[in-house]
Structures are given as C-alpha cells and as structure tokens.
Design a protein around this motif. Sequence first.
Motif, PDB file in Angstrom:
ATOM      1  N   GLY A  17     -12.461  22.687  23.923  1.00 53.32           N
ATOM      2  CA  GLY A  17     -12.784  24.001  23.381  1.00 53.32           C
ATOM      3  C   GLY A  17     -11.792  25.098  23.738  1.00 53.32           C
ATOM      4  O   GLY A  17     -11.946  26.230  23.300  1.00 53.32           O
ATOM      5  N   ARG A  18     -10.779  24.793  24.519  1.00 48.60           N
ATOM      6  CA  ARG A  18      -9.787  25.790  24.918  1.00 48.60           C
ATOM      7  C   ARG A  18      -8.589  25.768  23.979  1.00 48.60           C
ATOM      8  O   ARG A  18      -8.325  24.784  23.310  1.00 48.60           O
ATOM      9  CB  ARG A  18      -9.298  25.535  26.333  1.00 48.60           C
ATOM     10  N   SER A  19      -7.866  26.854  23.971  1.00 48.38           N
ATOM     11  CA  SER A  19      -6.624  26.944  23.209  1.00 48.38           C
ATOM     12  C   SER A  19      -5.471  27.026  24.193  1.00 48.38           C
ATOM     13  O   SER A  19      -5.627  27.550  25.290  1.00 48.38           O
ATOM     14  CB  SER A  19      -6.631  28.192  22.326  1.00 48.38           C
ATOM     15  N   ILE A  20      -4.314  26.505  23.782  1.00 42.92           N
ATOM     16  CA  ILE A  20      -3.133  26.583  24.640  1.00 42.92           C
ATOM     17  C   ILE A  20      -1.977  27.177  23.845  1.00 42.92           C
ATOM     18  O   ILE A  20      -1.937  27.088  22.619  1.00 42.92           O
ATOM     19  CB  ILE A  20      -2.745  25.220  25.239  1.00 42.92           C
ATOM     20  N   PHE A  21      -1.049  27.786  24.556  1.00 41.56           N
ATOM     21  CA  PHE A  21       0.138  28.400  23.975  1.00 41.56           C
ATOM     22  C   PHE A  21       1.352  27.694  24.554  1.00 41.56           C
ATOM     23  O   PHE A  21       1.510  27.633  25.767  1.00 41.56           O
ATOM     24  CB  PHE A  21       0.175  29.894  24.313  1.00 41.56           C
ATOM     25  N   LEU A  22       2.201  27.140  23.686  1.00 46.82           N
ATOM     26  CA  LEU A  22       3.367  26.387  24.146  1.00 46.82           C
ATOM     27  C   LEU A  22       4.655  27.038  23.692  1.00 46.82           C
ATOM     28  O   LEU A  22       4.768  27.487  22.561  1.00 46.82           O
ATOM     29  CB  LEU A  22       3.341  24.971  23.575  1.00 46.82           C
ATOM     30  N   THR A  23       5.621  27.067  24.576  1.00 50.49           N
ATOM     31  CA  THR A  23       6.977  27.412  24.203  1.00 50.49           C
ATOM     32  C   THR A  23       7.786  26.136  24.393  1.00 50.49           C
ATOM     33  O   THR A  23       7.433  25.279  25.202  1.00 50.49           O
ATOM     34  CB  THR A  23       7.549  28.544  25.070  1.00 50.49           C
ATOM     35  N   GLY A  24       8.847  25.991  23.640  1.00 49.67           N
ATOM     36  CA  GLY A  24       9.666  24.794  23.760  1.00 49.67           C
ATOM     37  C   GLY A  24       9.087  23.586  23.054  1.00 49.67           C
ATOM     38  O   GLY A  24       9.495  22.460  23.304  1.00 49.67           O
ATOM     39  N   ALA A  25       8.148  23.793  22.162  1.00 50.47           N
ATOM     40  CA  ALA A  25       7.471  22.679  21.490  1.00 50.47           C
ATOM     41  C   ALA A  25       8.361  21.920  20.519  1.00 50.47           C
ATOM     42  O   ALA A  25       8.021  20.817  20.112  1.00 50.47           O
ATOM     43  CB  ALA A  25       6.229  23.182  20.764  1.00 50.47           C
ATOM     44  N   THR A  26       9.509  22.475  20.150  1.00 49.16           N
ATOM     45  CA  THR A  26      10.404  21.787  19.224  1.00 49.16           C
ATOM     46  C   THR A  26      11.446  20.941  19.948  1.00 49.16           C
ATOM     47  O   THR A  26      12.168  20.182  19.309  1.00 49.16           O
ATOM     48  CB  THR A  26      11.121  22.788  18.297  1.00 49.16           C
ATOM     49  N   GLY A  27      11.510  21.046  21.253  1.00 47.35           N
ATOM     50  CA  GLY A  27      12.430  20.220  22.039  1.00 47.35           C
ATOM     51  C   GLY A  27      11.858  18.832  22.254  1.00 47.35           C
ATOM     52  O   GLY A  27      10.717  18.536  21.892  1.00 47.35           O
TER      53      GLY A  27
END
Length: 95
Positions: A17-27
Amino acid sequence: MASHVEQFPSVAEFYKGRSIFLTGATGFIGKVFTEKILRCCPEIGSVFVLVRPRRNQTVHDRMTSIFKQKVRTYLREILSFIQVSEGQHASIYSV
C-alpha cells in the motif's frame, strides 16, 4: 537466556500500500531494482520515477525503449504502477 530478536516485516509487507520514489531508474541497477520491487511487492501502491531527457531522447522515448527490452517483459505488464516525472535531481530540492 531469552533471545530478544526483533521481528521485522518482510519487504512485501513493508511496501504494501505504500508508494516509492526512485531516481536512477533508467540505469542498469535502477531497471533491475524497479523490476524486482514490482515482482516481490504485488501490493505496492505506486512507483514514481524521475527521468531526465537526453539530448536526442525525450523522457517518453527513454521509457519506451526500456519497456521494449526483452528483460523488461514483466514491467510492460504492470505499467499502471509506474508514474514517470520529468526532471533533474537538483530541481527536486530547489526552492
């Protein structure tokens, strides 16, 4: 002697039920991590990814090329969980 081992929730239970925020997801690692978290946590809320455009590619183009890769077949099936935001890391923190 009694053992006082603290019980931690599983990864799937933690992200339920949680949301996450990712940076670098295209690497490389980011793509693998994104796929893994979506496979292991079927009840995750949403996954937000920050993607920058490149000189010759828009954010949409970059994401399309990622989802076309054979390894990312599972990601295509669960696209509804992924929310893409265009931007730079620095713009997140700017006032």
